[in-house]
Design a protein around this motif. Structure first.
Motif, PDB file in Angstrom:
ATOM      1  N   GLN A 152       0.136 -43.899 -76.934  1.00 42.70           N
ATOM      2  CA  GLN A 152       1.654 -44.336 -76.518  1.00 42.70           C
ATOM      3  C   GLN A 152       2.046 -46.058 -76.908  1.00 42.70           C
ATOM      4  O   GLN A 152       3.012 -46.636 -77.379  1.00 42.70           O
ATOM      5  N   GLY A 202      11.854 -40.287 -79.779  1.00 38.77           N
ATOM      6  CA  GLY A 202      10.747 -40.353 -78.683  1.00 38.77           C
ATOM      7  C   GLY A 202      10.621 -39.077 -78.724  1.00 38.77           C
ATOM      8  O   GLY A 202       9.103 -39.207 -78.484  1.00 38.77           O
ATOM      9  N   THR A 203      11.378 -38.082 -78.523  1.00 40.20           N
ATOM     10  CA  THR A 203      11.439 -36.623 -77.732  1.00 40.20           C
ATOM     11  C   THR A 203       9.915 -35.704 -78.813  1.00 40.20           C
ATOM     12  O   THR A 203       8.932 -35.857 -78.706  1.00 40.20           O
ATOM     13  N   SER A 228      -0.124 -38.782 -73.079  1.00 35.67           N
ATOM     14  CA  SER A 228      -0.082 -39.663 -72.306  1.00 35.67           C
ATOM     15  C   SER A 228      -1.658 -40.048 -73.062  1.00 35.67           C
ATOM     16  O   SER A 228      -1.640 -41.197 -71.826  1.00 35.67           O
ATOM     17  N   THR A 276       1.664 -38.587 -78.940  1.00 35.23           N
ATOM     18  CA  THR A 276       1.037 -39.204 -78.341  1.00 35.23           C
ATOM     19  C   THR A 276       0.627 -38.139 -76.711  1.00 35.23           C
ATOM     20  O   THR A 276      -0.620 -38.683 -76.604  1.00 35.23           O
ATOM     21  N   ASP A 305       8.090 -37.385 -81.007  1.00 34.47           N
ATOM     22  CA  ASP A 305       7.222 -38.909 -81.211  1.00 34.47           C
ATOM     23  C   ASP A 305       5.281 -39.124 -79.821  1.00 34.47           C
ATOM     24  O   ASP A 305       4.191 -38.595 -79.974  1.00 34.47           O
ATOM     25  N   TYR A 306       6.490 -37.663 -78.640  1.00 34.24           N
ATOM     26  CA  TYR A 306       5.451 -37.936 -77.488  1.00 34.24           C
ATOM     27  C   TYR A 306       4.018 -36.202 -78.221  1.00 34.24           C
ATOM     28  O   TYR A 306       3.551 -36.018 -77.694  1.00 34.24           O
ATOM     29  N   THR A 307       4.769 -35.168 -79.204  1.00 33.98           N
ATOM     30  CA  THR A 307       4.100 -34.120 -79.398  1.00 33.98           C
ATOM     31  C   THR A 307       2.671 -35.088 -79.705  1.00 33.98           C
ATOM     32  O   THR A 307       1.841 -34.431 -80.018  1.00 33.98           O
ATOM     33  N   LYS A 364      -1.616 -32.548 -80.059  1.00 35.52           N
ATOM     34  CA  LYS A 364      -1.344 -33.597 -79.149  1.00 35.52           C
ATOM     35  C   LYS A 364      -2.861 -34.620 -79.850  1.00 35.52           C
ATOM     36  O   LYS A 364      -4.263 -34.099 -80.782  1.00 35.52           O
ATOM     37  N   GLU A 375       9.278 -38.823 -71.157  1.00 32.79           N
ATOM     38  CA  GLU A 375       8.439 -38.746 -70.988  1.00 32.79           C
ATOM     39  C   GLU A 375       8.180 -40.613 -71.908  1.00 32.79           C
ATOM     40  O   GLU A 375       6.413 -41.410 -70.878  1.00 32.79           O
ATOM     41  N   LEU A 376       8.614 -40.654 -72.824  1.00 33.53           N
ATOM     42  CA  LEU A 376       8.058 -42.138 -73.845  1.00 33.53           C
ATOM     43  C   LEU A 376       9.218 -43.018 -73.170  1.00 33.53           C
ATOM     44  O   LEU A 376       9.178 -44.145 -74.030  1.00 33.53           O
TER      45      LEU A 376
END
Length: 429
Positions: A333, A319-320, A328, A326, A322-324, A273, A366-367
């Motif tokens: 984000q 976006g899946t 939370s 960003t 990208d969340y790895t 992250k 999540e995003l």
């Protein structure tokens, strides 16, 4: 291999793809030289080893003569052996492609060619660079007759000839050659197609066009795996069993998939992250025919993709990964939201009349709130009312199982396609 082919022609022409055509033809004798080379590149699979550091390319074989371009129709009173090229008007192009050293390379998942045939045999001379890839990163190709998968095979390294169909007489049948595996794996280059036929003609274009932009979910990563422990295996990846292909089929639409496993808007899949992985991002890929292909060969500038007038519908499912990156973190984000806004601008420039659907959710949402905000802001800033958000259901692993590395199974893809098809119908009515 050299063939002399006598052609009798019709005077009717249907324009397909991006090719230029001549409306007037006279019977010709075409001399065809089949040549090609195996091209060597590395790979960029998700959760696999990186590219080989050193890659070499053999010199292309010398052609005996420049082949004549065959016109779009072939008709005969008897069966004749006719050879034609995948980038000429005898075929309809499916998805993105790139031409390189006498070969027509299918760029992304489900890219292919299609034509109508009355005949009893068809084969294709194809080339692949599987010799620089591991066994689980090879290229697989499917043959469809009238929309049904009738043959599936792995391409061998270098140039080989593959029998696509050999059997009873087909009458005005649609024959399609489709790449089942994704962009960064071993390549699929078509050199020539040879048929024993009475008629060859391009498949008619459908009235609706849809483009799917995504990552490993859209590629069909592991959708035929027995379970999550299988990891990545190109033999268990089938683009014809993905939500995108199912949706296009349900809507009787032309389709194009622009997707690479692990890819994102501002960061590719990363194991830490806050540590960005930006080897190849979708904004760098989207405008080009095949960024990965030319980047691996140090070819610049990259070949721009001809969008024509654009697609009728564009589905963005990113976006899946990208969340790895960003997590939370609010600042990261926000960076994603800004990047997504700019990507909407990019997609809109290429597709001025499209309904753009921004979606997420099969492997997590999540995003998704950030995507909603980016769409709201863009619509407010531009007055564009043809950009929408749509959230997929999260996969139900307990009832539908898991694919390789916990990716969606065929059953999950089917459910997602039902959701998306219903939503698109509500837009286009």
């Amino acid at each position: 291999m050299k063939k002399i082919i006598v052609l009798a022609l019709t005077a009717i022409l249907i324009l397909t793809g991006c090719s230029d055509s001549n409306n007037e033809f006279t019977p010709v004798i075409a001399t065809v030289s089949v040549t090609g080379d195996a091209e060597n590149t590395g790979s960029y699979p998700e959760e696999t080893e990186p590219y080989p550091e050193e890659l070499s390319e053999p010199s292309p074989a010398e052609t005996e003569s420049e082949p004549e371009i065959l016109p779009p129709y072939f008709t005969s009173d008897t069966l004749q052996e006719v050879t034609f090229y995948p980038y000429h008007d005898a075929v309809k192009r499916i998805g993105r492609y790139i031409k390189y050293k006498d070969a027509y390379y299918l760029s992304f998942t489900c890219s292919g060619v299609s034509f109508l045939m009355t005949g009893d045999r068809v084969e294709a001379a194809m080339t692949s660079n599987g010799n620089v890839y591991k066994d689980k990163q090879q290229c697989w190709v499917g043959v469809l007759i009238n929309g049904e998968l009738t043959k599936r095979f792995q391409l061998e390294p270098d140039e080989n000839t593959y029998t696509l169909y050999d059997g009873e007489m087909l009458e005005n049948a649609e024959v399609s050659i489709v790449k089942l595996t994704e962009n960064p794996m071993a390549t699929a280059g078509i050199l020539t197609i040879t048929a024993n036929a009475e008629m060859i003609a391009p498949t008619p274009q459908k009235s609706l066009t849809i483009e799917f932009v995504g990552d490993s979910i859209t590629c069909g990563y592991g959708n035929e795996a027995e379970g999550p422990s299988d990891g990545y295996n190109s033999a268990q990846q089938n683009g014809l069993e993905t939500y995108g292909y199912y949706t296009a089929k349900a809507l009787d639409a032309e389709y194009s998939l622009v997707a690479i496993s692990g890819i994102g808007i501002i960061s590719d899949c990363t194991t830490r992250k806050g540590v960005k992985e930006d080897y190849l991002l979708m904004p760098e890929v989207y405008d080009n025919s095949d960024t990965n292909f030319e980047m691996r060969r140090d070819i610049e500038p990259y070949t721009k993709w001809d969008f024509g007038s654009g697609s009728d519908i564009v589905v963005i499912n990113l976006g899946t990964n990208d969340y790895t990156y960003t997590g939370s973190n609010e600042d990261l984000q926000s960076e994603f939201q800004d990047g997504y806004y700019k990507f909407i601008e990019q997609v809109r420039r290429a597709n001025p009349e499209a309904e753009i659907i921004c979606t997420l959710g099969i492997l997590g949402s999540e995003l998704y709130p950030r995507i909603e905000e980016a769409v709201r802001t863009y619509s407010k800033d531009t007055g564009d009312e043809h950009i929408h958000t749509f959230e997929f259901d999260y996969q139900d692993g307990e009832n539908d199982g898991f694919g390789g590395d916990y990716h969606p199974t065929i059953k999950t893809h089917q459910k997602a396609a039902e959701q998306l098809t219903k939503y698109i119908r509500s837009l286009i009515k």
